[in-house]
Design a protein around this motif. Sequence first.
Motif, PDB file in Angstrom:
ATOM      1  N   LEU A 200      50.439  20.924 -60.855  1.00  0.00           N
ATOM      2  CA  LEU A 200      51.873  20.854 -61.163  1.00  0.00           C
ATOM      3  C   LEU A 200      52.640  21.357 -59.939  1.00  0.00           C
ATOM      4  CD1 LEU A 200      52.015  22.289 -64.811  1.00  0.00           C
ATOM      5  CD2 LEU A 200      52.054  19.886 -64.097  1.00  0.00           C
ATOM      6  N   LEU A 201      53.288  20.445 -59.214  1.00  0.00           N
ATOM      7  CA  LEU A 201      54.086  20.805 -58.048  1.00  0.00           C
ATOM      8  C   LEU A 201      55.548  20.986 -58.439  1.00  0.00           C
ATOM      9  CD1 LEU A 201      52.526  18.318 -55.467  1.00  0.00           C
ATOM     10  CD2 LEU A 201      52.087  20.781 -55.652  1.00  0.00           C
ATOM     11  N   ASN A 202      56.317  21.592 -57.540  1.00  0.00           N
ATOM     12  CA  ASN A 202      57.741  21.867 -57.803  1.00  0.00           C
ATOM     13  C   ASN A 202      57.924  22.586 -59.141  1.00  0.00           C
ATOM     14  OD1 ASN A 202      58.756  20.484 -55.423  1.00  0.00           O
ATOM     15  ND2 ASN A 202      58.225  18.574 -56.466  1.00  0.00           N
ATOM     16  N   THR A 203      57.030  23.504 -59.414  1.00  0.00           N
ATOM     17  CA  THR A 203      57.019  24.161 -60.723  1.00  0.00           C
ATOM     18  C   THR A 203      56.858  25.676 -60.558  1.00  0.00           C
ATOM     19  OG1 THR A 203      56.006  22.207 -61.720  1.00  0.00           O
ATOM     20  CG2 THR A 203      55.873  24.254 -62.966  1.00  0.00           C
ATOM     21  N   GLN A 204      57.601  26.419 -61.370  1.00  0.00           N
ATOM     22  CA  GLN A 204      57.511  27.870 -61.376  1.00  0.00           C
ATOM     23  C   GLN A 204      57.326  28.382 -62.794  1.00  0.00           C
ATOM     24  OE1 GLN A 204      60.293  30.042 -58.651  1.00  0.00           O
ATOM     25  NE2 GLN A 204      61.334  28.072 -58.548  1.00  0.00           N
ATOM     26  N   ILE A 205      56.621  29.499 -62.919  1.00  0.00           N
ATOM     27  CA  ILE A 205      56.498  30.172 -64.211  1.00  0.00           C
ATOM     28  C   ILE A 205      57.706  31.086 -64.394  1.00  0.00           C
ATOM     29  CG2 ILE A 205      55.138  31.798 -65.577  1.00  0.00           C
ATOM     30  CD1 ILE A 205      52.649  30.762 -64.232  1.00  0.00           C
TER      31      ILE A 205
END
Length: 308
Positions: A200-205
């Motif tokens: 999962l790119l361009n993704t933050q928790i």
Amino acid sequence: MKKEKILDLVIIGAGPAGLTAGIYSSRAKLDFIILENELVGGQIRETPSIENFPGFDSISGADLADKMQEHAEKAGAVIDEFGNITSVKLTDTEKIIETSDTIYKPKSVIIATGSKSRPLPVPEEKKLRGKGIHYCELCDGAMYDGKDIVVVGGGNSAIDAAIFLTKYAKNLTVVHRSEKLRAEMRSQDELFKHNNVKLLLNTQIKHVEGENSIENIVLENSKTGEKSSLKADAIFVYIGTMPKTELFKDFIDLTELGHIKTNENLETNIKGVFAAGDVREKEIRQLTTAVNDGSIASLMAEKYIRNS
């Protein structure tokens, strides 16, 4: 009453930089000690496989750390493992390093304290650290055999950890905030040979839900702002490091990120105080550059001691 020792040199930190400095300082016949408040070897002990250190096609970080420690001690280095430093005073004219039982007064100091993992930036990090949020795949990976695992980060540390964790994970998801991974292509190729790995790119928790264990992860797309959820049992975090410089901030010039400023001879703003390895400001932080720093710092410290 604490005992007092006057030495040529105190090396603070027994990672690759500190141990290398110890080897060179032994050969120079300096009177010195290496102080390490944790395990000898530093962060490399947590690395499953090292494949870019000259002389070894592949070696575990723990084995390499053991070999470095053995080499330093055979050369004559004295290492005080778990030697907790309580205070320091570093000036041009006086250096004092105080531990729980000893006050050291060296002519010179090499700071090689390295760095520590940057924590996952979510409100629940402290509550769930060790209860689903982890920073060492070697230490904690086996706890999640047959479970859903998330690895956060896109550099070599993250992808190497993900490769190691594939042996346990039912499903493994790599979450990275940028558009592409930064890890070496060889490592990426190795990871994506596994059919249970998702990226999962361009993704933050943004949030981790759960009280005594992870129940759910809230994700956010950094481009669209769209939120989603992901079921997972564990999160292993590799989003960079922070230098261990808290002890020295009142004496040593630091960058905005907390790294020690040095010149090309690894001299700090204090005469006779040098910095080596990941703790100092530099562009590239690798095992080989840490070893290089350790040798330079020791040689320059010897020169300072002999001329002082």
